[in-house]
Scaffold this motif. Structure first.
Motif, PDB file in Angstrom:
ATOM      1  N   UNK A  26      14.035  -6.151   7.057  1.00  0.00           N
ATOM      2  CA  UNK A  26      14.156  -4.800   6.510  1.00  0.00           C
ATOM      3  C   UNK A  26      12.883  -4.448   5.746  1.00  0.00           C
ATOM      4  N   UNK A  27      12.483  -3.187   5.828  1.00  0.00           N
ATOM      5  CA  UNK A  27      11.341  -2.694   5.060  1.00  0.00           C
ATOM      6  C   UNK A  27      11.863  -1.655   4.085  1.00  0.00           C
ATOM      7  N   UNK A  28      11.556  -1.852   2.822  1.00  0.00           N
ATOM      8  CA  UNK A  28      11.924  -0.886   1.780  1.00  0.00           C
ATOM      9  C   UNK A  28      10.662  -0.237   1.239  1.00  0.00           C
ATOM     10  N   UNK A  29      10.764   1.054   1.022  1.00  0.00           N
ATOM     11  CA  UNK A  29       9.631   1.822   0.517  1.00  0.00           C
ATOM     12  C   UNK A  29       9.917   2.268  -0.909  1.00  0.00           C
ATOM     13  N   UNK A  30       8.949   2.050  -1.781  1.00  0.00           N
ATOM     14  CA  UNK A  30       9.025   2.513  -3.162  1.00  0.00           C
ATOM     15  C   UNK A  30       7.852   3.452  -3.398  1.00  0.00           C
ATOM     16  N   UNK A  31       8.128   4.622  -3.956  1.00  0.00           N
ATOM     17  CA  UNK A  31       7.077   5.603  -4.208  1.00  0.00           C
ATOM     18  C   UNK A  31       6.805   5.680  -5.705  1.00  0.00           C
ATOM     19  N   UNK A  32       5.540   5.483  -6.057  1.00  0.00           N
ATOM     20  CA  UNK A  32       5.103   5.611  -7.439  1.00  0.00           C
ATOM     21  C   UNK A  32       4.422   6.960  -7.579  1.00  0.00           C
ATOM     22  N   UNK A  33       4.913   7.756  -8.492  1.00  0.00           N
ATOM     23  CA  UNK A  33       4.366   9.091  -8.688  1.00  0.00           C
ATOM     24  C   UNK A  33       2.933   9.017  -9.186  1.00  0.00           C
ATOM     25  N   UNK A  34       2.130   9.940  -8.729  1.00  0.00           N
ATOM     26  CA  UNK A  34       0.736  10.018  -9.164  1.00  0.00           C
ATOM     27  C   UNK A  34       0.636  10.618 -10.559  1.00  0.00           C
ATOM     28  N   UNK A 100      15.230 -12.027   0.693  1.00  0.00           N
ATOM     29  CA  UNK A 100      14.010 -12.580   0.117  1.00  0.00           C
ATOM     30  C   UNK A 100      12.868 -11.624   0.439  1.00  0.00           C
ATOM     31  N   UNK A 101      12.119 -11.238  -0.577  1.00  0.00           N
ATOM     32  CA  UNK A 101      10.959 -10.381  -0.362  1.00  0.00           C
ATOM     33  C   UNK A 101       9.806 -11.254   0.096  1.00  0.00           C
ATOM     34  N   UNK A 102       9.395 -11.072   1.336  1.00  0.00           N
ATOM     35  CA  UNK A 102       8.341 -11.906   1.903  1.00  0.00           C
ATOM     36  C   UNK A 102       6.957 -11.325   1.637  1.00  0.00           C
ATOM     37  N   UNK A 103       6.804 -10.009   1.855  1.00  0.00           N
ATOM     38  CA  UNK A 103       5.495  -9.364   1.746  1.00  0.00           C
ATOM     39  C   UNK A 103       5.660  -8.035   1.022  1.00  0.00           C
ATOM     40  N   UNK A 108       0.983   0.502   5.422  1.00  0.00           N
ATOM     41  CA  UNK A 108       2.150   0.698   6.272  1.00  0.00           C
ATOM     42  C   UNK A 108       1.977   0.042   7.644  1.00  0.00           C
ATOM     43  N   UNK A 109       0.794   0.130   8.212  1.00  0.00           N
ATOM     44  CA  UNK A 109       0.555  -0.452   9.537  1.00  0.00           C
ATOM     45  C   UNK A 109       0.646  -1.977   9.510  1.00  0.00           C
ATOM     46  N   UNK A 110       0.161  -2.578   8.436  1.00  0.00           N
ATOM     47  CA  UNK A 110       0.213  -4.037   8.309  1.00  0.00           C
ATOM     48  C   UNK A 110       1.660  -4.510   8.219  1.00  0.00           C
ATOM     49  N   UNK A 111       2.459  -3.827   7.414  1.00  0.00           N
ATOM     50  CA  UNK A 111       3.858  -4.247   7.256  1.00  0.00           C
ATOM     51  C   UNK A 111       4.619  -4.034   8.570  1.00  0.00           C
ATOM     52  N   UNK A 112       4.277  -2.989   9.332  1.00  0.00           N
ATOM     53  CA  UNK A 112       4.938  -2.744  10.619  1.00  0.00           C
ATOM     54  C   UNK A 112       4.589  -3.820  11.638  1.00  0.00           C
ATOM     55  N   UNK A 113       3.337  -4.263  11.647  1.00  0.00           N
ATOM     56  CA  UNK A 113       2.955  -5.306  12.604  1.00  0.00           C
ATOM     57  C   UNK A 113       3.588  -6.654  12.240  1.00  0.00           C
ATOM     58  N   UNK A 114       3.674  -6.955  10.952  1.00  0.00           N
ATOM     59  CA  UNK A 114       4.327  -8.197  10.523  1.00  0.00           C
ATOM     60  C   UNK A 114       5.808  -8.161  10.905  1.00  0.00           C
ATOM     61  N   UNK A 115       6.448  -7.014  10.664  1.00  0.00           N
ATOM     62  CA  UNK A 115       7.863  -6.879  11.009  1.00  0.00           C
ATOM     63  C   UNK A 115       8.075  -7.077  12.511  1.00  0.00           C
ATOM     64  N   UNK A 116       7.202  -6.488  13.313  1.00  0.00           N
ATOM     65  CA  UNK A 116       7.324  -6.607  14.773  1.00  0.00           C
ATOM     66  C   UNK A 116       7.175  -8.061  15.218  1.00  0.00           C
ATOM     67  N   UNK A 117       6.240  -8.792  14.614  1.00  0.00           N
ATOM     68  CA  UNK A 117       6.049 -10.204  14.960  1.00  0.00           C
ATOM     69  C   UNK A 117       7.278 -11.029  14.592  1.00  0.00           C
TER      70      UNK A 117
END
Length: 125
Positions: A26-34, A100-103, A108-117
């Motif tokens: 699973x990928x979770x997204x957290x947004x930090x306000x600017x 368990x939080x792995x990464x 975004x592209x890096x996390x998508x490629x890791x998830x795909x692998x």
């Protein structure tokens, strides 16, 4: 980041996760306000700039007003550069014993490629 996948394990940094124990990914997204502080700095700089006009007319304290206006304007510019929201992506490996939080990364592209692998390794078992 040190990351590798083989037939039996997913290795991220110093941790290893057994492929046969992973139920889902699973990928979770957290947004930090600017930062919005630039608005306050620019308002203060504008007030000092108005004070500078008055000081120039009276001939008293113009340098101090200019210095404060310049400092507030510069701080406003620095915080203006950080006005964009920042997304942080966390890759979670879900097992029968929990998550368990792995990464964690902002790419975004890096996390998508890791998830795909990882998903490919899970489906290949």
């Amino acid at each position: 980041m040190d990351f590798s996948i083989d037939r039996d394990f997913v290795r991220v940094g110093d941790k290893s996760y057994a492929i046969n124990k992973i139920n889902s990914v699973e990928v979770r997204t957290t947004t930090k306000k600017g930062s919005r502080a630039y608005i306050a700095f620019w308002i203060i700089a504008g007030l000092f700039a108005l004070g500078l006009l008055g000081a120039l007319a009276s001939g008293d304290g113009a340098f101090g007003m200019f210095a404060f206006a310049a400092i507030c304007g510069f701080l406003g510019w620095l915080s203006y550069r950080k006005r964009a929201d920042t997304n942080t992506y966390a890759l979670l490996l879900v097992t029968s014993s929990g998550e368990a939080t792995a990464v964690t990364t902002t790419d975004r592209d890096q996390i998508a490629s890791i998830r795909k692998e990882i998903e490919g390794a899970i489906s290949a078992r």
